[in-house]
Design an enzyme around this catalytic site. Structure first.
Site, short mmCIF file in Angstrom:
data_model
loop_
_atom_site.label_atom_id
_atom_site.label_comp_id
_atom_site.label_asym_id
_atom_site.label_seq_id
_atom_site.Cartn_x
_atom_site.Cartn_y
_atom_site.Cartn_z
N GLU A 46 -117.90 -28.06 57.59
CA GLU A 46 -117.69 -29.10 56.59
C GLU A 46 -118.79 -30.16 56.65
O GLU A 46 -119.24 -30.66 55.61
CB GLU A 46 -116.32 -29.76 56.80
N CYS A 201 -117.04 -23.41 37.81
CA CYS A 201 -117.22 -24.68 37.11
C CYS A 201 -118.47 -25.39 37.63
O CYS A 201 -118.42 -26.51 38.15
CB CYS A 201 -115.99 -25.56 37.30
N CYS A 208 -116.82 -20.28 31.86
CA CYS A 208 -115.49 -20.60 31.33
C CYS A 208 -114.66 -19.36 31.04
O CYS A 208 -113.43 -19.39 31.12
CB CYS A 208 -115.63 -21.43 30.05
N CYS A 211 -112.63 -18.54 34.09
CA CYS A 211 -111.98 -19.67 34.75
C CYS A 211 -110.47 -19.66 34.52
O CYS A 211 -110.02 -19.59 33.36
CB CYS A 211 -112.57 -20.99 34.25
N CYS A 217 -108.17 -26.57 29.87
CA CYS A 217 -109.38 -27.39 30.08
C CYS A 217 -109.73 -28.19 28.83
O CYS A 217 -110.06 -27.60 27.78
CB CYS A 217 -110.55 -26.50 30.49
#
Length: 377
Positions: A46, A201, A208, A211, A217
């Site tokens: 991370e 995205c 799209c 997605c 959206c």
């Protein structure tokens, strides 16, 4: 650290259900820091992934774990070793905080990372979002993340048309993130948000058609995927230049330890003549010959000097034009005893804790050009 109360009007279980289902089928599952509850490995990934793409992190992650397999190994290591392993990954404050964090986890928690995101966020280099990710992946703790990927997904899916970096907008996004947390499956949900932002995205070419959020959206429905999220107003990037001394003698190069804070903090670099000097518009880098002569004086007697081609390096807040001056010394003077300067064997350049542009410059000139090395030495 401030946590807002859950806004029930933003609660939407169908959002998390769709995201979890997509992640389990189409998300990423084979990254080296996945499929583990080892908080040390998750924390390391991370921190490395902050402002850095996965492809750039993979090699560093493997080498770092080989050198520091546990948080105890990292905590007791000299900070110079940590910086050397991090060299080239950028944003070097992360490496210094990584070392400090490891020391605190060992000293305060016996080498076991806490599962409470609030406690994690108090450790060096771990903010609210990173703390939530570590807790979610290592302990299954139900906590919300909010990185750049999540902001982009939220801005498009929910039609947020104000700049995400603005305080009021960010706070509203945090309220939404808390309200959307699923009752179960936090690991897949959290990874799904990351995966969606990284693989579907994306900033410039969102996919799209694949997605799972396309039916809901707002950006897709209103043809505003290129406009959202709203971008921060651009500022002209300042430019600076720095004359650097590349001093060589007896198959060694002189390096200077930079201060712990600031640009390239804690790394070795080439001595600079007058620091990073601002350039006016269309101004070309210039060198003060008197300043060069004064800078050279403590190091010995020059035998030859050559001005090399400039090297340009971009920081987040300005562009630096490095003007290297290759100076071969006929005789070198004793160095001051403060440990600020060190003569390094040319063969050790590749393993030294150097900023990426400086290491590249030295390797190209001194490491990969045997003819030049033979000529100089």
């Amino acid at each position: 650290m401030q946590y807002q109360e859950i806004d029930a009007t933003l609660h939407d279980p169908s959002f998390s259900a769709a995201l979890i289902a997509w992640q389990k089928q189409h998300g990423r599952h084979t990254l080296p820091w996945q499929n583990t509850r080892d908080a040390y490995r998750i924390w390391l990934s991370e921190i490395m992934l902050q402002q850095t793409q996965v492809a750039a992190v993979l090699g560093y992650y493997a080498r770092f774990l080989e050198r520091f397999p546990t948080v105890h190994d990292l905590a007791v290591a000299p900070v110079e070793d940590v910086m050397a392993q991090w060299s080239g990954l950028g944003y070097y404050t992360r490496a210094r905080n990584l070392h400090k964090c490891a020391q605190r986890v060992v000293a305060e928690y016996g080498g076991v990372f806490p599962s409470d995101p609030a406690l994690l966020a108090e450790l060096p280099g771990i903010g609210r979002s990173t703390a939530a990710a570590i807790a979610a992946f290592s302990s299954g703790t139900r906590a919300a993340i909010m990185d750049g990927n999540v902001k982009r997904v939220f801005a498009r899916v929910f039609g947020i048309d104000t700049y995400p970096g603005e305080r009021r907008t960010e706070e509203a996004m945090w309220r939404r993130a808390e309200a959307l947390l699923p009752a179960e499956g936090i690991e897949a949900y959290t990874q799904g948000l990351m995966d969606m932002g990284a693989t579907l995205c994306t900033r410039s070419s969102p996919d799209c058609a694949r997605c799972p959020m396309q039916p809901r959206c707002v950006a897709h429905a209103t043809d505003r995927t290129k406009e959202l999220p709203v971008r921060k107003p651009k500022k002209a990037t300042p430019e600076k230049h720095a004359a650097m001394l590349l001093l060589v003698h007896d198959s060694q190069v002189l390096l200077e330890q930079r201060p712990a804070t600031g640009i390239w903090g804690g790394l070795l670099s080439l001595p600079e003549v007058a620091g990073h000097v601002a350039l006016d518009d269309d101004e070309q880098p210039d060198i003060d010959e008197d300043a060069v002569a004064r800078a050279l004086q403590p190091f010995g007697v020059p035998e030859s000097r050559e001005r090399l081609l400039p090297v340009t390096h971009g920081f987040t807040h300005y562009k630096l034009h490095i003007v290297p001056l290759l100076v071969t010394l006929a005789q070198r003077a004793p160095l001051a005893g403060d440990g600020r300067y060190v003569w390094l064997d040319i063969g050790e350049i590749g393993q030294a804790a150097l900023p990426a542009p400086i290491k590249k410059l030295l390797l190209e000139l001194l490491g990969n050009r045997a003819d030049a090395q033979a000529r100089m030495f």
